[in-house]
Design an enzyme around this catalytic site. Structure first.
Site, PDB file in Angstrom:
ATOM      1  N   TYR A 165       9.983  -2.358   2.435  1.00  0.00           N
ATOM      2  CA  TYR A 165       9.514  -1.660   1.240  1.00  0.00           C
ATOM      3  C   TYR A 165       9.548  -0.167   1.523  1.00  0.00           C
ATOM      4  O   TYR A 165       8.960   0.310   2.495  1.00  0.00           O
ATOM      5  CB  TYR A 165       8.096  -2.076   0.849  1.00  0.00           C
ATOM      6  CG  TYR A 165       7.627  -1.302  -0.361  1.00  0.00           C
ATOM      7  CD1 TYR A 165       8.074  -1.650  -1.626  1.00  0.00           C
ATOM      8  CD2 TYR A 165       6.811  -0.192  -0.231  1.00  0.00           C
ATOM      9  CE1 TYR A 165       7.687  -0.920  -2.741  1.00  0.00           C
ATOM     10  CE2 TYR A 165       6.421   0.543  -1.337  1.00  0.00           C
ATOM     11  CZ  TYR A 165       6.862   0.176  -2.589  1.00  0.00           C
ATOM     12  OH  TYR A 165       6.508   0.900  -3.685  1.00  0.00           O
ATOM     13  N   GLU A 198       2.016  -6.051 -16.694  1.00  0.00           N
ATOM     14  CA  GLU A 198       2.792  -6.392 -15.506  1.00  0.00           C
ATOM     15  C   GLU A 198       2.235  -7.632 -14.809  1.00  0.00           C
ATOM     16  O   GLU A 198       1.047  -7.686 -14.486  1.00  0.00           O
ATOM     17  CB  GLU A 198       2.783  -5.188 -14.556  1.00  0.00           C
ATOM     18  CG  GLU A 198       3.813  -5.201 -13.473  1.00  0.00           C
ATOM     19  CD  GLU A 198       3.893  -3.853 -12.775  1.00  0.00           C
ATOM     20  OE1 GLU A 198       3.687  -3.821 -11.550  1.00  0.00           O
ATOM     21  OE2 GLU A 198       4.140  -2.819 -13.452  1.00  0.00           O
ATOM     22  N   ARG A 229     -11.449   8.961  -0.321  1.00  0.00           N
ATOM     23  CA  ARG A 229     -11.785  10.393  -0.331  1.00  0.00           C
ATOM     24  C   ARG A 229     -13.269  10.594  -0.602  1.00  0.00           C
ATOM     25  O   ARG A 229     -13.841   9.919  -1.461  1.00  0.00           O
ATOM     26  CB  ARG A 229     -10.960  11.116  -1.406  1.00  0.00           C
ATOM     27  CG  ARG A 229      -9.456  11.003  -1.188  1.00  0.00           C
ATOM     28  CD  ARG A 229      -8.727  12.045  -2.016  1.00  0.00           C
ATOM     29  NE  ARG A 229      -7.284  11.944  -1.825  1.00  0.00           N
ATOM     30  CZ  ARG A 229      -6.435  11.462  -2.711  1.00  0.00           C
ATOM     31  NH1 ARG A 229      -6.886  11.048  -3.880  1.00  0.00           N
ATOM     32  NH2 ARG A 229      -5.147  11.423  -2.460  1.00  0.00           N
ATOM     33  N   ARG A 264      -1.622  -4.948 -13.947  1.00  0.00           N
ATOM     34  CA  ARG A 264      -1.864  -3.621 -14.520  1.00  0.00           C
ATOM     35  C   ARG A 264      -1.146  -3.480 -15.845  1.00  0.00           C
ATOM     36  O   ARG A 264      -0.254  -4.271 -16.187  1.00  0.00           O
ATOM     37  CB  ARG A 264      -1.425  -2.519 -13.558  1.00  0.00           C
ATOM     38  CG  ARG A 264       0.073  -2.525 -13.221  1.00  0.00           C
ATOM     39  CD  ARG A 264       0.399  -1.422 -12.223  1.00  0.00           C
ATOM     40  NE  ARG A 264       1.823  -1.378 -11.907  1.00  0.00           N
ATOM     41  CZ  ARG A 264       2.394  -0.472 -11.117  1.00  0.00           C
ATOM     42  NH1 ARG A 264       1.651   0.472 -10.564  1.00  0.00           N
ATOM     43  NH2 ARG A 264       3.685  -0.498 -10.881  1.00  0.00           N
ATOM     44  N   ASP A 297       9.331   3.789  -0.407  1.00  0.00           N
ATOM     45  CA  ASP A 297       9.213   4.661  -1.557  1.00  0.00           C
ATOM     46  C   ASP A 297      10.527   5.410  -1.755  1.00  0.00           C
ATOM     47  O   ASP A 297      11.378   5.466  -0.850  1.00  0.00           O
ATOM     48  CB  ASP A 297       8.054   5.648  -1.372  1.00  0.00           C
ATOM     49  CG  ASP A 297       6.701   4.980  -1.508  1.00  0.00           C
ATOM     50  OD1 ASP A 297       6.598   4.002  -2.262  1.00  0.00           O
ATOM     51  OD2 ASP A 297       5.738   5.440  -0.846  1.00  0.00           O
ATOM     52  N   ARG A 344      -2.212   2.657   3.822  1.00  0.00           N
ATOM     53  CA  ARG A 344      -1.533   3.711   3.055  1.00  0.00           C
ATOM     54  C   ARG A 344      -2.438   4.307   1.985  1.00  0.00           C
ATOM     55  O   ARG A 344      -2.167   5.382   1.466  1.00  0.00           O
ATOM     56  CB  ARG A 344      -0.276   3.147   2.380  1.00  0.00           C
ATOM     57  CG  ARG A 344       0.818   2.676   3.310  1.00  0.00           C
ATOM     58  CD  ARG A 344       2.147   2.607   2.587  1.00  0.00           C
ATOM     59  NE  ARG A 344       2.079   1.786   1.388  1.00  0.00           N
ATOM     60  CZ  ARG A 344       2.516   0.537   1.319  1.00  0.00           C
ATOM     61  NH1 ARG A 344       3.040  -0.032   2.370  1.00  0.00           N
ATOM     62  NH2 ARG A 344       2.428  -0.142   0.194  1.00  0.00           N
ATOM     63  N   ARG A 370       8.496 -10.774  -3.847  1.00  0.00           N
ATOM     64  CA  ARG A 370       7.779 -10.848  -5.110  1.00  0.00           C
ATOM     65  C   ARG A 370       8.646 -10.197  -6.178  1.00  0.00           C
ATOM     66  O   ARG A 370       9.345  -9.208  -5.925  1.00  0.00           O
ATOM     67  CB  ARG A 370       6.430 -10.119  -5.025  1.00  0.00           C
ATOM     68  CG  ARG A 370       5.474 -10.740  -4.057  1.00  0.00           C
ATOM     69  CD  ARG A 370       4.991 -12.115  -4.501  1.00  0.00           C
ATOM     70  NE  ARG A 370       3.898 -12.014  -5.486  1.00  0.00           N
ATOM     71  CZ  ARG A 370       3.326 -13.062  -6.044  1.00  0.00           C
ATOM     72  NH1 ARG A 370       3.763 -14.283  -5.779  1.00  0.00           N
ATOM     73  NH2 ARG A 370       2.329 -12.906  -6.901  1.00  0.00           N
TER      74      ARG A 370
END
Length: 366
Positions: free
Chosen positions: A348, A300, A177, A279, A350, A173, A249
């Site tokens: 999972y 986190e 670039r 993070r 989005d 995912r 998790r």
């Protein structure tokens, strides 16, 4: 015929389905065990700083689905937002996803796009023909140095599982670039709701035929009271975990109030395994159209979900999950109940995929 419908959960899935059913004339009662709506995308203003806080961690809306984009904008004005993630690894800061700037900075080079593409191809482990695991995908795509620097330690902390055991699809995912585009996402539509997700969900649920009961948990014994039930809670929880708990998790947040601008960006990943947290998110940067003299930060931490914890991420491993298959087989034999959402389907998703799935369920049910 108008029906009496129950919803387990007041997150995005049930909110979208409830609105659609209410507009068709059905009576909908939503049972939400927490004291607020909007599930894990719940937002609220911090009382001391007035910063809009993503209470359960940041949620950034991005999609190529124009119907979904039009849907959310029907209930809340979305403002443009580009997610530009930074990463600290080996004592240096880089931009993610890996792009031309990351490559040149990391290897101390000044490569052009075509040169960088050729250079990374030389780094890649070409002995891996068909990557099956997260680690194989990383080594095949990036080579050892970039994979180890940005993904190996972070993944161990995030999932608590060796990357050799995670499916390659997780890393697929994330783009690489060969230009200087540091937009974390590549979707056509990207933005943030101007007044937060909770107000958006409140607007979705604002219908005379929708009743929301907070601090009220739905149980399987209540199904027979209704013509149909849409269940967005944990699929194993519906069966009182009688076969065991599915692995998730969960996240712990260490919240702090800071003065000024704490880190200069919304998201800073910490990729080194030696750093215990994954993070730091600075929430005022998620609303760049607002001005605040103070700031709210979340440090986190990820760990395995225990009974009573909030499940965030279903754990998918190479080889599948026999326990999950047993639970899903049972759901297929249920009558008058539809399992929806991230927890109900153990996937999972989005936010845009969650809404699309809910719209599809609604269309098929009608």
């Amino acid at each position: 015929m108008n029906k009496n419908i129950a919803m387990a959960g007041a997150g995005l899935s049930c909110a979208v389905i409830a609105r659609g059913l209410a507009e068709k004339g059905h009576k909908v009662t939503i049972y939400e065990k927490r004291d607020h709506i909007a599930g894990n995308c719940h937002t609220e203003r911090d009382k001391n700083t007035d910063v809009m806080v993503h209470v359960y961690g940041p949620h950034i809306f991005h999609t190529d689905d124009s119907e979904v984009w039009d849907y959310v904008n029907r209930f809340m004005d979305f403002k443009p937002y580009v997610n530009r993630v930074k990463a600290t690894t080996g004592g240096r800061v880089f931009s993610l996803p890996i792009n031309l700037h990351t490559i040149n900075q990391f290897f101390n080079k000044t490569l052009s796009p075509s040169e960088a593409e050729e250079f990374i191809a030389q780094q890649a482990d070409t002995s891996i023909v068909d990557p099956k695991s997260f680690e194989e995908q990383g080594m095949r795509l990036l080579g050892t140095e970039l994979y180890k620097a940005f993904f190996h330690g972070y993944t161990l902390k995030q999932w608590g599982v060796n990357p050799k055991e995670l499916p390659a699809s997780i890393l697929k995912r994330l783009p690489v670039r060969f230009n200087y585009n540091d937009n974390y996402f590549f979707h056509q539509y990207q933005g943030m709701p101007s007044e937060g997700y909770t107000e958006m969900v409140e607007n979705i649920l604002s219908h005379p035929d929708i009743q929301v009961k907070l601090n009220s948990e739905f149980s399987s014994s209540m199904v027979e009271r209704f013509d149909h039930v849409f269940y967005s809670g944990p699929v194993d929880g519906y069966y009182d975990y009688d076969l065991g708990h599915l692995p998730y998790r969960t996240l712990d947040f260490e919240k702090s109030e800071e003065s000024g601008d704490f880190q200069g960006c919304a998201v800073m990943n910490y990729c080194d395994e030696s750093v215990p947290f994954t993070r730091i998110t600075e929430h005022k940067h998620f609303s760049p159209w607002e001005t605040h003299s103070k700031s709210i930060c979340y440090k986190e931490y990820s760990r395995n979900c225990e009974p009573g914890d909030i499940p965030y991420y279903p754990i998918t491993v190479v080889g599948g999950n026999d326990l999950l298959e047993q639970y899903l087989a049972r759901t297929r034999n249920e009558k008058n109940i539809t399992f929806v959402g991230r927890l109900g389907t153990y996937k999972y998703m989005d936010m845009d995929v969650t809404i699309r799935s809910a719209l599809d369920v609604l269309e098929k049910w009608n």
